[in-house]
Structures are given as C-alpha cells and as structure tokens.
Enzyme design. Structure first.
Site, short mmCIF file in Angstrom:
data_model
loop_
_atom_site.label_atom_id
_atom_site.label_comp_id
_atom_site.label_asym_id
_atom_site.label_seq_id
_atom_site.Cartn_x
_atom_site.Cartn_y
_atom_site.Cartn_z
N CYS A 152 0.84 -1.20 0.00
CA CYS A 152 0.00 0.00 0.00
C CYS A 152 0.88 1.26 0.00
CB CYS A 152 -1.00 -0.06 1.15
SG CYS A 152 -2.41 1.02 0.88
N HIS A 163 -3.17 -5.15 1.75
CA HIS A 163 -2.47 -5.36 3.03
C HIS A 163 -2.39 -6.84 3.39
CE1 HIS A 163 -2.31 -1.11 4.37
NE2 HIS A 163 -3.34 -0.99 3.56
N GLU A 179 -0.59 -8.18 5.44
CA GLU A 179 -0.25 -8.34 6.86
C GLU A 179 -1.50 -8.38 7.74
OE1 GLU A 179 0.00 -5.70 5.09
OE2 GLU A 179 -0.53 -3.90 6.22
N1 GLN Z 1 -3.39 6.47 0.89
C1 GLN Z 1 -2.16 6.15 1.58
C2 GLN Z 1 -0.97 6.91 0.98
O1 GLN Z 1 -1.09 7.62 0.07
C3 GLN Z 1 -1.88 4.68 1.57
C4 GLN Z 1 -2.89 3.95 2.40
C5 GLN Z 1 -2.39 2.70 3.06
O2 GLN Z 1 -1.20 2.41 3.13
N2 GLN Z 1 -3.32 1.98 3.62
O3 GLN Z 1 0.10 6.76 1.46
#
Ligand code: GLN
Length: 204
Positions: A81, A179, A181
């Site tokens: 992410c 994610h 994890e």
């Molecule tokens: N929207 C977040 C960002 O731009 C990422 C979101 C996340 O890691 N759950 O960093």
C-alpha cells in the site's frame, strides 16, 4: 549461511503486523528506525500507512538515501500500500513534490480507487499461489503503468476497478496495493521470504 534478516521500516504504519507475519514464518526480523539498523538487514518491508508522512520521516531519520542506495544495489524489498508508493519510480496524485525511495519501474496512482470504494475487500488470484488471497484495500494505490521488467502478479477481479494491477514483482522487489499483513494468511510474506533467500544466497 545464517538466515537472512528481514527488516520492517518502523517509522509509521502497519509495522507490528508485518513483524508478526514474518516471525510466523520463522524469519529473523528487525524493526528499522535508524541507518545502522538498515545496515544489519538483508531485505526490508515498507509497510502500509501514509506515504507522505513515511517519506518525510525517512528523510528526518536519515533513512531515505540509505534506503535508495540499498534498493539500487539489489536489496530485496516488499512494499504494501503506502510502501508500494514508496517503492514506485513514479507517483500520480501524490502530494506536491512527494519523494519516493524508487527502484520499482512502475507508475502508481495514489488513493486510486476513489471515495466510494476507499476501503474494500475481495478475493484475488495471485501468481505463485494456488488458492486466491483475501485482499484488504485501504485508500489504496493501483499500478497504472509497468516497465518491461515488471511482472504483474495480480489484478482486481471485478467491479469498477476490474483489471487494475494491484500486485507486481521486478527482480528482488515486490509490491501489493493491499495489506497482506492483515489477517493470518502469511502466504504472500512467504513468497517474499523465498525471494529474499533467492536474492541473498551466495552473499555474506
Ligand atoms: N493512501 C495512503 C498513501 O497515500 C496509503 C494507504 C495505506 O497504506 N493503507 O500513502
């Protein structure tokens, strides 16, 4: 050869969850907050969180340039992410002047899934796994373009974002929009741990 040490960048975000997933596989782990801790790692996980905050903290803690150097020198890295955004060479819809660690030849779009599906879950087929993974997306990026050396591991299966790329690999680098994890399925961490062994065997 001793087992490789897999660090988790521990400035912000899902640090404990990644450490727990890696530990469940029997991996040697280390929370990385300082450059000397990064030096002790053979590989690193860049967790989910907030990419703009994480990159600023990485600069403040003197970790941004060492991370860039290690990734360019071939250290395996896994971004989830926000961590995917950190690994990307190019970011769309980033904050003004948003820096990255880079190394992964992709363009990611930050917060790509839009307001209505800010957070959602779904099952995905992922290259290298026999059974689908249950993927949790939280204000996630997607991969909009990939370079020639990048292998697409997973795409969204249905809905408005069908076909969007959400997992990739390029040599020792791996990234997911979601994610892995979260929950108790460590199969994607296992894929990364195998990649780490593949790319560190013969060294040290
Ligand atoms: N929207 C977040 C960002 O731009 C990422 C979101 C996340 O890691 N759950 O960093």
């Amino acid at each position: 050869m001793p087992a490789p040490t897999i660090g988790v960048l521990a400035l912000q975000g899902d640090v404990r969850e990644h450490l727990a997933a890696l530990a469940s596989l029997g991996a040697e782990t280390l929370a990385v907050r300082r450059p000397d801790e990064l030096t002790r790692c053979d590989a690193v996980v860049l967790p989910g969180g907030e990419s703009t905050t994480m990159v600023k903290l990485a600069r403040t803690f003197g970790l941004l340039d060492p991370l860039r150097e290690r990734v360019r020198a071939g250290m395996p890295a896994f971004g989830t992410c926000a961590g995917m955004i950190l690994l990307a060479d190019h970011v769309l819809d980033g904050a003004a002047g948003q820096e990255t660690v880079g190394g992964l030849d992709v363009t990611v779009r930050r917060n790509a899934f839009g307001r209505q599906v800010d957070s959602f879950e779904g099952d995905l087929d992922l290259v290298g796994l026999d059974e689908p993974v249950h993927a949790v997306f939280i204000r996630a990026p997607w991969v909009e373009e990939v370079g020639d050396d990048v292998e697409v591991l997973a795409r969204v299966d249905g809905g408005a974002a069908a076909g969007r790329i959400v997992a990739v690999r390029q040599g020792p680098l791996m990234a997911t929009s979601f994610h892995p994890e979260v929950g108790d399925d460590a199969r994607i961490h296992r894929l990364f741990a195998d990649l780490v062994v593949e790319h560190t065997s013969g060294k040290s």
